[in-house]
Scaffold this motif. Structure first.
Motif, PDB file in Angstrom:
ATOM      1  N   SER A   1     -55.018  70.941 -29.596  1.00 12.09           N
ATOM      2  CA  SER A   1     -54.796  69.573 -29.826  1.00 12.09           C
ATOM      3  C   SER A   1     -55.419  69.231 -31.359  1.00 12.09           C
ATOM      4  O   SER A   1     -55.097  68.121 -31.840  1.00 12.09           O
ATOM      5  N   GLU A   2     -56.170  70.212 -31.912  1.00 11.66           N
ATOM      6  CA  GLU A   2     -56.616  69.899 -33.543  1.00 11.66           C
ATOM      7  C   GLU A   2     -55.845  70.210 -34.288  1.00 11.66           C
ATOM      8  O   GLU A   2     -55.912  70.133 -35.592  1.00 11.66           O
ATOM      9  N   TRP A   3     -54.685  70.928 -34.054  1.00 12.20           N
ATOM     10  CA  TRP A   3     -53.749  71.481 -35.045  1.00 12.20           C
ATOM     11  C   TRP A   3     -52.898  70.169 -35.469  1.00 12.20           C
ATOM     12  O   TRP A   3     -52.652  69.284 -34.824  1.00 12.20           O
ATOM     13  N   ASP A   4     -52.565  70.409 -36.653  1.00 10.80           N
ATOM     14  CA  ASP A   4     -51.472  69.292 -37.459  1.00 10.80           C
ATOM     15  C   ASP A   4     -50.205  69.526 -36.823  1.00 10.80           C
ATOM     16  O   ASP A   4     -49.608  70.689 -36.593  1.00 10.80           O
ATOM     17  N   THR A   5     -49.795  68.291 -36.434  1.00 11.15           N
ATOM     18  CA  THR A   5     -48.418  68.547 -36.068  1.00 11.15           C
ATOM     19  C   THR A   5     -47.109  68.888 -36.776  1.00 11.15           C
ATOM     20  O   THR A   5     -46.126  69.122 -36.589  1.00 11.15           O
ATOM     21  N   LYS A   6     -47.662  69.129 -38.272  1.00 10.97           N
ATOM     22  CA  LYS A   6     -46.402  69.919 -39.188  1.00 10.97           C
ATOM     23  C   LYS A   6     -46.456  71.411 -38.887  1.00 10.97           C
ATOM     24  O   LYS A   6     -45.492  71.978 -39.225  1.00 10.97           O
ATOM     25  N   THR A   7     -47.742  71.832 -38.265  1.00 11.19           N
ATOM     26  CA  THR A   7     -47.642  73.283 -37.936  1.00 11.19           C
ATOM     27  C   THR A   7     -47.170  73.504 -36.467  1.00 11.19           C
ATOM     28  O   THR A   7     -46.684  74.547 -36.128  1.00 11.19           O
ATOM     29  N   LEU A   8     -47.602  72.455 -35.717  1.00  9.56           N
ATOM     30  CA  LEU A   8     -47.752  72.922 -34.108  1.00  9.56           C
ATOM     31  C   LEU A   8     -46.947  71.654 -33.546  1.00  9.56           C
ATOM     32  O   LEU A   8     -47.063  70.360 -33.815  1.00  9.56           O
ATOM     33  N   SER A   9     -45.676  72.070 -32.758  1.00  6.04           N
ATOM     34  CA  SER A   9     -45.000  71.107 -31.802  1.00  6.04           C
ATOM     35  C   SER A   9     -45.286  71.451 -30.452  1.00  6.04           C
ATOM     36  O   SER A   9     -44.992  72.626 -30.047  1.00  6.04           O
ATOM     37  N   VAL A  10     -45.513  70.430 -29.689  1.00 11.73           N
ATOM     38  CA  VAL A  10     -45.999  70.694 -28.362  1.00 11.73           C
ATOM     39  C   VAL A  10     -44.978  69.902 -27.540  1.00 11.73           C
ATOM     40  O   VAL A  10     -44.618  68.662 -27.796  1.00 11.73           O
ATOM     41  N   VAL A  11     -44.031  70.298 -26.641  1.00 14.64           N
ATOM     42  CA  VAL A  11     -43.041  69.649 -25.746  1.00 14.64           C
ATOM     43  C   VAL A  11     -43.549  70.051 -24.363  1.00 14.64           C
ATOM     44  O   VAL A  11     -43.424  71.399 -24.092  1.00 14.64           O
ATOM     45  N   THR A  12     -43.885  69.196 -23.456  1.00 12.04           N
ATOM     46  CA  THR A  12     -43.985  69.560 -21.848  1.00 12.04           C
ATOM     47  C   THR A  12     -42.996  68.808 -21.204  1.00 12.04           C
ATOM     48  O   THR A  12     -41.921  68.213 -21.464  1.00 12.04           O
ATOM     49  N   GLY A  13     -42.970  69.370 -20.123  1.00 11.50           N
ATOM     50  CA  GLY A  13     -41.931  68.946 -18.958  1.00 11.50           C
ATOM     51  C   GLY A  13     -40.576  69.534 -19.511  1.00 11.50           C
ATOM     52  O   GLY A  13     -39.431  68.756 -19.005  1.00 11.50           O
ATOM     53  N   VAL A  14     -40.388  70.842 -19.960  1.00 10.80           N
ATOM     54  CA  VAL A  14     -39.130  71.150 -20.139  1.00 10.80           C
ATOM     55  C   VAL A  14     -38.995  72.610 -19.598  1.00 10.80           C
ATOM     56  O   VAL A  14     -39.943  73.212 -19.001  1.00 10.80           O
ATOM     57  N   CYS A  15     -37.780  73.068 -19.350  1.00  6.70           N
ATOM     58  CA  CYS A  15     -37.451  74.412 -18.830  1.00  6.70           C
ATOM     59  C   CYS A  15     -36.643  75.144 -19.749  1.00  6.70           C
ATOM     60  O   CYS A  15     -35.603  74.786 -20.464  1.00  6.70           O
ATOM     61  N   VAL A  16     -37.072  76.307 -19.988  1.00  4.41           N
ATOM     62  CA  VAL A  16     -36.385  77.185 -20.926  1.00  4.41           C
ATOM     63  C   VAL A  16     -35.299  77.950 -20.020  1.00  4.41           C
ATOM     64  O   VAL A  16     -35.248  78.393 -19.043  1.00  4.41           O
ATOM     65  N   LYS A  17     -34.070  77.670 -20.530  1.00  7.63           N
ATOM     66  CA  LYS A  17     -32.732  78.047 -19.506  1.00  7.63           C
ATOM     67  C   LYS A  17     -32.225  79.364 -19.971  1.00  7.63           C
ATOM     68  O   LYS A  17     -31.479  80.211 -19.413  1.00  7.63           O
ATOM     69  N   GLN A  18     -32.408  79.586 -21.342  1.00  8.94           N
ATOM     70  CA  GLN A  18     -31.835  80.938 -21.855  1.00  8.94           C
ATOM     71  C   GLN A  18     -32.662  81.399 -23.142  1.00  8.94           C
ATOM     72  O   GLN A  18     -33.066  80.938 -23.843  1.00  8.94           O
ATOM     73  N   LEU A  19     -32.770  82.926 -23.063  1.00  9.14           N
ATOM     74  CA  LEU A  19     -33.305  83.608 -24.327  1.00  9.14           C
ATOM     75  C   LEU A  19     -32.009  83.819 -25.104  1.00  9.14           C
ATOM     76  O   LEU A  19     -31.008  84.596 -24.830  1.00  9.14           O
TER      77      LEU A  19
END
Length: 209
Positions: free
Chosen positions: A87-105
């Motif tokens: 939580s302490e990282w700058d949003t320019k460096t870190l983006s957090v997305v919750t509630g998502v499902c990875v469907k394909q690599l």
């Protein structure tokens, strides 16, 4: 996953952190990290990999595992500290997305994984490009997979079972992209539980002492 994100951020890499649940920590969350760290107070009992992980957590998150009487327990404290560090990282460096499902690599022509496609709960899909670190649980909540790899354990309660959300989705993604799998027959059996196979509440560790 949080440890991998912190390591990448510390090295100066931008990070997109995708979380399937509504909060950081994964499906197993506090229970998993608590179980992993519950014996870390005694460094003499650790394997080489566990010792390395313990030292990283101690230095990076400033957690003293020698204080065996700490509250909350070491595992919960570790998860909370990881979430705080993220939580302490700058949003320019870190983006957090919750509630998502990875469907394909996504796989490049030479075989290297080069990104993923993830889906929001509303059905919209997003493609992200870059190096992928896939952090997922096992398949303890999928009785068909336990029957496949360890049919002899199907009648026993397993750690992180029916209610844990541990399906084969992450493992299936990796194997579909060409990853090799090992140790799928190593399933942790829980010493105490109540109820039926489908919903087995796990008795607290304190009840077993």
């Amino acid at each position: 996953g949080l440890s991998a994100a912190c390591t990448a951020l510390d090295a100066g890499a931008p990070v997109l952190l995708l979380e399937a649940t509504g909060s950081l920590g994964g499906a197993g969350g506090r229970a998993e990290v608590s179980r992993a760290a519950e014996h870390w107070e005694n460094s003499k009992d650790l394997t080489a990999q566990e010792q390395e992980a313990r030292e990283w957590i101690s230095k990076r998150l400033h957690i003293d595992f020698e204080d065996a009487g700490s509250e909350p327990p070491a595992g919960v404290l570790t998860l909370l500290a990881l979430a705080q560090a993220i939580s302490e990282w700058d949003t320019k460096t870190l983006s957090v997305v919750t509630g998502v499902c990875v469907k394909q690599l996504l796989v490049a022509p030479h075989g290297e994984c080069c990104g993923c496609v993830y889906e929001h709960r509303d059905g919209s899909k997003v493609t992200a490009h870059g190096t992928v670190v896939l952090c997922c649980g096992g398949f303890a909540s999928d009785s068909s997979q336990i029957a496949r790899y360890r049919p002899d354990l199907l009648h026993l309660p397993v750690a992180f079972g029916a209610a844990s959300g541990h399906t084969t989705s992450g493992l299936s993604l990796a194997m579909s992209a060409g990853a090799a799998a090992a140790g799928l027959d190593r399933i942790q059996v829980h010493a105490t539980s109540l109820g039926s196979w489908r919903r087995r509440p796990l008795a607290s560790k304190v009840l077993r002492q």
